[in-house]
Motif scaffolding. Structure first.
Motif, PDB file in Angstrom:
ATOM      1  N   ALA A  95       0.878  -1.178   0.064  1.00  0.00           N
ATOM      2  CA  ALA A  95       0.173   0.020  -0.040  1.00  0.00           C
ATOM      3  C   ALA A  95       1.094   1.378   0.070  1.00  0.00           C
ATOM      4  N   GLY A  96       1.741   1.259   0.755  1.00  0.00           N
ATOM      5  CA  GLY A  96       3.082   2.574   0.757  1.00  0.00           C
ATOM      6  C   GLY A  96       3.923   2.740  -0.141  1.00  0.00           C
ATOM      7  N   THR A 104       6.105   3.207  -3.726  1.00  0.00           N
ATOM      8  CA  THR A 104       6.178   3.981  -4.652  1.00  0.00           C
ATOM      9  C   THR A 104       5.788   3.476  -5.991  1.00  0.00           C
ATOM     10  N   CYS A 105       4.953   4.370  -6.842  1.00  0.00           N
ATOM     11  CA  CYS A 105       4.364   3.847  -7.904  1.00  0.00           C
ATOM     12  C   CYS A 105       4.700   4.864  -9.174  1.00  0.00           C
ATOM     13  N   TYR A 142       4.489   8.551  -8.040  1.00  0.00           N
ATOM     14  CA  TYR A 142       3.675   8.691  -7.116  1.00  0.00           C
ATOM     15  C   TYR A 142       4.111   8.342  -5.858  1.00  0.00           C
ATOM     16  N   GLU A 143       4.419   9.163  -4.984  1.00  0.00           N
ATOM     17  CA  GLU A 143       4.961   8.769  -3.495  1.00  0.00           C
ATOM     18  C   GLU A 143       3.612   8.245  -2.824  1.00  0.00           C
ATOM     19  N   ASN A 144       2.471   8.841  -3.102  1.00  0.00           N
ATOM     20  CA  ASN A 144       1.278   8.413  -2.367  1.00  0.00           C
ATOM     21  C   ASN A 144      -0.069   8.514  -3.506  1.00  0.00           C
ATOM     22  N   LEU A 145      -0.579   7.198  -3.514  1.00  0.00           N
ATOM     23  CA  LEU A 145      -1.533   7.440  -4.625  1.00  0.00           C
ATOM     24  C   LEU A 145      -3.185   8.097  -4.226  1.00  0.00           C
ATOM     25  N   ALA A 146      -3.024   8.308  -3.057  1.00  0.00           N
ATOM     26  CA  ALA A 146      -4.333   8.630  -2.220  1.00  0.00           C
ATOM     27  C   ALA A 146      -4.635   9.979  -2.995  1.00  0.00           C
ATOM     28  N   THR A 147      -5.835  10.031  -3.294  1.00  0.00           N
ATOM     29  CA  THR A 147      -6.565  11.331  -4.021  1.00  0.00           C
ATOM     30  C   THR A 147      -6.904  12.163  -2.892  1.00  0.00           C
ATOM     31  N   PHE A 181      -4.701  14.614  -7.377  1.00  0.00           N
ATOM     32  CA  PHE A 181      -3.510  13.906  -6.974  1.00  0.00           C
ATOM     33  C   PHE A 181      -2.303  14.966  -7.299  1.00  0.00           C
ATOM     34  N   CYS A 227       1.882  14.029  -8.307  1.00  0.00           N
ATOM     35  CA  CYS A 227       3.065  13.357  -8.771  1.00  0.00           C
ATOM     36  C   CYS A 227       3.988  14.268  -9.387  1.00  0.00           C
TER      37      CYS A 227
END
Length: 309
Positions: free
Chosen positions: A199-200, A202-203, A287-292, A298, A300
């Motif tokens: 979940a955490g 990097t994406c 994306y360090e955090n994909l939460a919007t 968001f 990025c």
């Protein structure tokens, strides 16, 4: 046992990636069938059924699309022809004229006008979308932070960064960019990340094609999740190495529908005046955090690989 469709997807991705890495080489059907580990006799039917076009049509399209990008960056016609698998400038010119309706030289010389027309169309589409968004009452005011307005007069802040290579699991989406990509992340990737303790992580989002050149239904996008050494994703995810090195990076915060013009501004306005050029590594969003946010925005980093001119 893996889902059979997942195995097909991984095998076909191997073939598509091999084709893109070897556009200047002879790409014959038996060798591609072996890469996919499919029957040589049936592979042409398997490929056409999966991709919606024959191997020959796909390779020809990719060669011409990559050539169009290289010409727009100022490459010489003969060098571009040879680097994309054409045996001569004459054969390349004929194929290019059929595909794009202009000669390679005309295409290269008209890049500023073509870019301006594309950006104007993007701006018009964005204005219409914002108008509908406001009328629908989907936001408190329908406004965006002016610092992220892709058509404002603010100076784009770009940093040159040395990045480390990353090992990623990726799943590929083929189709139009935009909202469909967000849905792909939400429905196909995020649940998988949560289920595998990532979940955490990097994406990265890698759009392999330019929608101003490639038909929307043929555009390829890889949703990538950084994974530790030894982690094997399985299922419909494949493993790749995202190369490190020197990148030009700018930060973006806003809605998914606004990011396209920012990419274009970075590539078409900032890059030509920077003294740098793109190399062959892929561009991506990190994306360090994909939460919007609650309004669907968001954050990025837009990253393009660069080297000296």
């Amino acid at each position: 046992m893996n889902d059979p469709r997942s195995e097909y997807e991984r095998r076909m991705n191997r073939v598509l990636d091999h084709i893109d890495r070897n556009l200047d080489a002879q790409l014959d059907l038996p060798a591609l069938a072996d890469i996919a580990n499919f029957s040589r006799y049936h592979f042409h039917r398997i490929f056409a059924g999966w991709m919606g076009e024959t191997i020959g049509d796909y390779v020809r399209r990719r060669r011409l699309e990559v050539a169009a990008h290289k010409l727009a960056a100022g490459g010489s016609v003969l060098e571009v022809a040879l680097s994309t698998g054409f045996g001569s400038g004459e054969a390349f010119a004929r194929a290019f004229k059929i595909r794009f309706g202009s000669t390679p030289t005309e295409w290269r010389n008209s890049t500023p006008e073509r870019t301006a027309a594309f950006l104007a169309a993007q701006k018009s589409n964005l204005s219409q979308a914002n108008s509908k968004y406001g009328q629908a009452g989907n936001g408190a005011s329908g406004e965006h932070d002016v610092s992220h307005n892709p058509f404002g007069e603010t100076i784009m802040e770009v940093n040159i960064v040395d990045m480390q290579a990353a090992r990623v699991a990726y799943r590929r989406h083929i189709g139009p960019y935009g909202p469909a990509v967000g849905q792909f992340w939400a429905q196909a990737v995020m649940p998988w990340m949560l289920g595998h303790g990532l979940a955490g992580a990097t994406c990265y989002g890698i759009g392999h094609d330019d929608p101003s050149v490639t038909p929307a239904d043929k555009c390829r996008y890889d949703a990538c999740v950084e994974i530790p050494a030894g982690f094997e994703p399985g299922g419909q995810f494949s493993v790749a190495n995202l190369p490190g090195g020197r990148y030009a990076v700018t930060r973006y915060t806003g809605s998914p529908r606004d990011i396209g013009p920012v990419w274009n501004r970075l590539m078409k306005e900032w890059l030509p005046s920077s003294g740098l050029q793109c190399d062959e590594r892929p561009c991506f969003e990190r994306y360090e955090n994909l939460a919007t946010q609650t309004d669907g925005s968001f954050t990025c980093e837009i990253c393009i690989p660069v080297k000296a001119l």
